[in-house]
Design an enzyme around this catalytic site. Structure first.
Site, PDB file in Angstrom:
ATOM      1  N   TYR A  53      21.811  39.686  43.949  1.00 30.52           N
ATOM      2  CA  TYR A  53      22.285  38.466  44.609  1.00 30.52           C
ATOM      3  C   TYR A  53      21.152  37.841  45.418  1.00 30.52           C
ATOM      4  CZ  TYR A  53      27.127  39.905  43.551  1.00 30.52           C
ATOM      5  OH  TYR A  53      28.293  40.275  42.924  1.00 30.52           O
ATOM      6  N   SER A 208      36.055  37.504  41.669  1.00 27.12           N
ATOM      7  CA  SER A 208      36.471  36.149  41.306  1.00 27.12           C
ATOM      8  C   SER A 208      37.987  36.029  41.128  1.00 27.12           C
ATOM      9  CB  SER A 208      35.757  35.690  40.030  1.00 27.12           C
ATOM     10  OG  SER A 208      35.547  34.303  40.032  1.00 27.12           O
ATOM     11  N   PRO A 209      38.752  36.459  42.125  1.00 24.80           N
ATOM     12  CA  PRO A 209      40.212  36.391  42.014  1.00 24.80           C
ATOM     13  C   PRO A 209      40.750  34.966  41.985  1.00 24.80           C
ATOM     14  CG  PRO A 209      39.587  36.950  44.256  1.00 24.80           C
ATOM     15  CD  PRO A 209      38.330  37.005  43.434  1.00 24.80           C
ATOM     16  N   GLY A 217      42.395  24.552  42.753  1.00 22.94           N
ATOM     17  CA  GLY A 217      42.870  23.218  42.395  1.00 22.94           C
ATOM     18  C   GLY A 217      41.860  22.119  42.646  1.00 22.94           C
ATOM     19  N   LYS A 218      40.662  22.470  43.110  1.00 18.11           N
ATOM     20  CA  LYS A 218      39.684  21.445  43.480  1.00 18.11           C
ATOM     21  C   LYS A 218      39.170  20.632  42.284  1.00 18.11           C
ATOM     22  CE  LYS A 218      36.687  24.423  45.134  1.00 18.11           C
ATOM     23  NZ  LYS A 218      35.453  24.986  45.762  1.00 18.11           N
TER      24      LYS A 218
END
Length: 324
Positions: A53, A208-209, A217-218
């Site tokens: 990361y 990544s739930p 919803g974005k």
């Protein structure tokens, strides 16, 4: 915040985990510090990171915050190794030398003498599984990690690794955790990994739930300029879930959220956390505000009929040999 056992082990983690994939790149030190403090104050414990990361910057940032913003014993540190960078791109390296070198480098960046969970980041077809398992056993017996597991591996590999470790059960080292992507938009793990985890007594950590952010919803009406899907380095990460099939699931989540007076994100997390095999759902918030939204979802208990409706609309295709 609720704590759950990771499989049949003695390890307990918070039902929400704090993901750090954006730390040191899209999330700066100020926002990371606020996230970490808010997370721990809310009862969170699991902090998930990886050697890759930000090319190690996420671990360095976490290390700078341990002892200043939170105590080391307030968090359960989980990191991943087994991916090697190079001129031709990243490649898997789950060899004994590769894994132990990754773990040692992670410990140095994190500024600690041990992590709580060390995971092999992905399958390495070039390395015998026996060698990989040997490295995991050494990682525990040397005190560099308390528990070990696998990330993004198929069920048969998890079963074989668990069997190999059981062969040396006298040293008390066993496979504990499986970390895989799991959400209403990615239920592939239910075909064989989830049943295997339940049978083997392994705990599942779900990354990544929120369907890589799509389940918030974005993206229903547009592509926000500050979103991951508009980011040059994360657009390809989000793109697979911007198709028609995923849109149908997102609309069902939005409809359920409207009916319950909650946000789509809260409905998506509540659906996943109702799964018995899931020990923790790892949310990768970019900003403190995004994290606070996820923390607010923990009090939602969905009605059974809503849960069943979401099960139906997101059901994965299952065929032979899973279904005979």
């Amino acid at each position: 915040m609720e704590r759950r056992a990771v499989g049949r082990s003695g390890l307990r983690v918070s039902v929400l985990g704090l993901g750090t994939m954006t730390w040191g790149r899209d999330t700066d030190e100020i926002d990371a510090a606020e996230q970490l403090r808010d997370f721990v104050d809310a009862g969170g414990s699991l902090v998930d990171t990886a050697a890759t990361y930000g090319d190690g910057d996420a671990e360095r940032l976490i290390g700078s915050l341990l002892g200043t913003k939170v105590r080391r014993d307030e968090v359960v540190l989980c990191t991943k190794g087994g991916v090697r960078g190079g001129p031709s791109g990243a490649r898997a390296d789950a060899s004994r030398g590769g894994l132990l070198a990754d773990l040692d480098a992670s410990l140095e960046r994190l500024g600690t003498d041990h992590v709580d969970v060390f995971l092999v980041a992905c399958p390495d077809p070039a390395t015998p599984l026996e060698e990989t398992v040997s490295a995991l056993r050494t990682a525990v017996s040397s005190g560099r990690t308390r528990y070990v597991g696998l990330a993004n591996h198929p069920a048969w590999v998890a079963a074989r690794a668990a069997t190999l470790l059981e062969g040396c059960a006298r040293d008390g080292v066993g496979l504990t955790a499986l970390e895989l992507e799991y959400s209403l938009l990615q239920r592939g793990v239910e075909r064989d990994v989830v049943p295997a985890a339940a049978s083997l007594g392994l705990g599942m950590l779900a990354w990544s739930p929120l369907g890589r952010g799509v389940l918030t919803g974005k993206y229903r009406r547009s592509l926000p300029a500050d979103s991951r899907a508009a980011s040059p380095h994360l657009a390809t990460f989000v793109d697979p879930y911007l198709d028609d099939a995923s849109s149908a699931v997102v609309e069902a989540v939005a409809t359920a959220a409207d009916g319950l007076g909650r946000a789509p994100l809260e409905v998506a997390l509540a659906w996943l956390l109702a799964r018995d095999t899931v020990a923790s759902a790892i949310v990768g918030a970019r900003t403190p505000a995004q994290l606070r939204t996820s923390l607010a979802a923990l009090d939602l208990e969905m009605p059974g009929e809503v849960h069943a409706a979401l099960d139906d609309v997101s059901a994965p295709e299952v065929g032979y040999p899973e279904r005979w």
